[in-house]
Design a protein around this motif. Structure first.
Motif, short mmCIF file in Angstrom:
data_model
loop_
_atom_site.label_atom_id
_atom_site.label_comp_id
_atom_site.label_asym_id
_atom_site.label_seq_id
_atom_site.Cartn_x
_atom_site.Cartn_y
_atom_site.Cartn_z
N ASP A 65 33.03 49.92 40.50
CA ASP A 65 34.01 50.97 40.19
C ASP A 65 35.21 50.62 40.92
OD1 ASP A 65 33.61 52.52 42.59
OD2 ASP A 65 32.23 53.78 41.80
N ASN A 66 36.31 51.69 40.35
CA ASN A 66 37.46 51.24 40.99
C ASN A 66 37.53 51.53 42.66
OD1 ASN A 66 38.78 50.43 38.68
ND2 ASN A 66 39.66 52.37 38.23
N ILE A 67 36.86 52.53 43.11
CA ILE A 67 36.72 52.97 44.32
C ILE A 67 36.01 51.72 45.05
CG2 ILE A 67 35.98 54.36 46.43
CD1 ILE A 67 35.95 56.67 44.09
N GLN A 68 35.07 51.20 44.67
CA GLN A 68 34.50 49.99 45.43
C GLN A 68 35.44 48.75 45.44
OE1 GLN A 68 31.06 50.17 43.02
NE2 GLN A 68 29.76 51.00 44.38
N LEU A 69 36.05 48.59 44.32
CA LEU A 69 37.03 47.68 44.10
C LEU A 69 38.11 47.54 44.85
CD1 LEU A 69 37.81 45.12 42.81
CD2 LEU A 69 39.18 46.48 41.15
N SER A 70 38.78 48.92 45.21
CA SER A 70 39.65 49.07 46.17
C SER A 70 39.26 48.70 47.76
CB SER A 70 40.08 50.44 46.16
OG SER A 70 40.97 50.81 45.21
N THR A 71 37.92 49.19 48.02
CA THR A 71 37.32 48.85 49.33
C THR A 71 37.39 47.36 49.45
OG1 THR A 71 36.13 50.86 49.16
CG2 THR A 71 35.29 49.14 50.93
N VAL A 72 36.98 46.55 48.62
CA VAL A 72 36.86 45.02 48.45
C VAL A 72 38.13 44.78 48.83
CG1 VAL A 72 36.11 43.27 47.53
CG2 VAL A 72 34.46 45.04 47.70
N ALA A 73 39.07 44.83 47.60
CA ALA A 73 40.33 44.27 47.64
C ALA A 73 41.37 44.49 48.47
CB ALA A 73 40.80 44.53 46.14
N TYR A 74 41.58 45.80 49.09
CA TYR A 74 42.56 46.44 49.87
C TYR A 74 42.14 46.02 51.30
CZ TYR A 74 46.24 49.61 51.30
OH TYR A 74 47.25 50.36 51.95
N SER A 75 42.91 45.27 52.09
CA SER A 75 42.23 44.50 53.18
C SER A 75 43.70 44.56 54.34
CB SER A 75 41.76 43.17 53.18
OG SER A 75 40.92 42.90 54.13
N GLU A 76 43.04 43.77 55.56
CA GLU A 76 44.18 43.80 56.41
C GLU A 76 45.28 43.01 56.27
OE1 GLU A 76 44.01 45.94 59.41
OE2 GLU A 76 42.10 46.94 58.22
N LEU A 77 46.42 43.24 56.73
CA LEU A 77 47.50 42.60 56.79
C LEU A 77 47.35 41.08 57.24
CD1 LEU A 77 50.54 42.84 55.80
CD2 LEU A 77 51.11 43.24 58.14
N GLY A 78 47.56 39.82 56.81
CA GLY A 78 47.41 38.69 57.34
C GLY A 78 46.14 38.10 57.05
N THR A 79 45.23 38.77 56.34
CA THR A 79 43.93 38.18 56.15
C THR A 79 43.93 37.33 54.83
OG1 THR A 79 43.19 40.24 55.08
CG2 THR A 79 42.67 39.87 57.31
N GLU A 80 42.97 36.38 54.61
CA GLU A 80 42.95 35.66 53.54
C GLU A 80 41.91 36.38 52.67
OE1 GLU A 80 42.55 31.06 53.18
OE2 GLU A 80 40.63 31.77 52.89
N THR A 81 42.14 36.33 51.31
CA THR A 81 41.47 36.86 50.07
C THR A 81 41.37 35.73 49.13
OG1 THR A 81 42.34 39.18 50.58
CG2 THR A 81 41.34 38.59 48.49
N THR A 82 40.02 35.52 48.57
CA THR A 82 39.78 34.65 47.59
C THR A 82 39.58 35.37 46.49
OG1 THR A 82 38.93 33.09 49.30
CG2 THR A 82 38.26 32.63 46.84
N LEU A 83 40.23 34.88 45.27
CA LEU A 83 39.93 35.62 44.13
C LEU A 83 39.27 34.49 43.04
CD1 LEU A 83 43.48 37.29 43.42
CD2 LEU A 83 41.49 38.52 44.39
N VAL A 84 38.54 35.01 42.21
CA VAL A 84 37.95 34.01 41.14
C VAL A 84 38.87 34.55 39.76
CG1 VAL A 84 35.87 33.10 39.57
CG2 VAL A 84 35.99 33.35 42.21
N LEU A 85 39.46 33.80 39.06
CA LEU A 85 40.39 34.31 37.93
C LEU A 85 39.92 33.40 36.76
CD1 LEU A 85 43.75 34.59 39.64
CD2 LEU A 85 42.32 36.59 38.84
#
Length: 156
Positions: A65-85
């Motif tokens: 849900d949106n809250i869970q997505l925020s928890t996963v997607a909103y992260s520390e400055l400088g960290t790497e995030t991998t998206l599958v699009l």
């Protein structure tokens, strides 16, 4: 340093990817409808309007849900995030983004309010919601008429 600077250093700095996602009611498929300049998603030139976001750091977004997505997607400055699009073609793309900008609730509200509407505005690019590309139109067309009008937006 001074006590103030030590305190600042202790405060975790979170960062947005700079994308606004759109979804339709009771549906977990999310599409990119706006990209904000100065943020990793647009600056990478690897995220496109109307890409469907399939996963964030290996976690499928359809299960969140949106809250869970925020928890996963909103992260520390400088960290790497991998998206599958996935765009209009069927091929999935793996995109790695480094969070290079500090996020805040004010920035979130600004992204959301400026991220919708016309096709181009200063500091961001936004999708034309009245002219859906075929892969999005097919998805929306599969929903009931009532659900087609109920759109929800989420900033990540």
């Amino acid at each position: 340093g001074s006590p103030a600077s030590e305190t600042e250093g202790a405060i975790s700095q979170k960062a947005f990817l700079g994308m606004v996602l759109i979804t339709w009611q009771n549906n977990r498929r999310r599409f990119v409808c706006s990209l904000h300049s100065g943020c990793p998603a647009l600056d990478s030139k690897k995220v496109n309007l109307w890409d469907e976001l399939l996963s964030v750091n290996g976690v499928p977004v359809k299960d969140l849900d949106n809250i869970q997505l925020s928890t996963v997607a909103y992260s520390e400055l400088g960290t790497e995030t991998t998206l599958v699009l996935k765009g209009s073609s069927e091929k999935e793309r793996h995109v790695k983004l480094i969070r290079a900008r500090r996020g805040s609730l004010a920035e979130s509200n600004s992204l959301l309010s400026t991220g919708l509407g016309s096709t181009l505005q200063e500091n961001r690019i936004g999708a034309d919601l009245n002219n859906l590309p075929p892969h999005v139109a097919a998805h929306v067309g599969s929903l009931s008429p009532r659900r087609q009008t109920l759109r929800f937006y989420h900033v990540i």
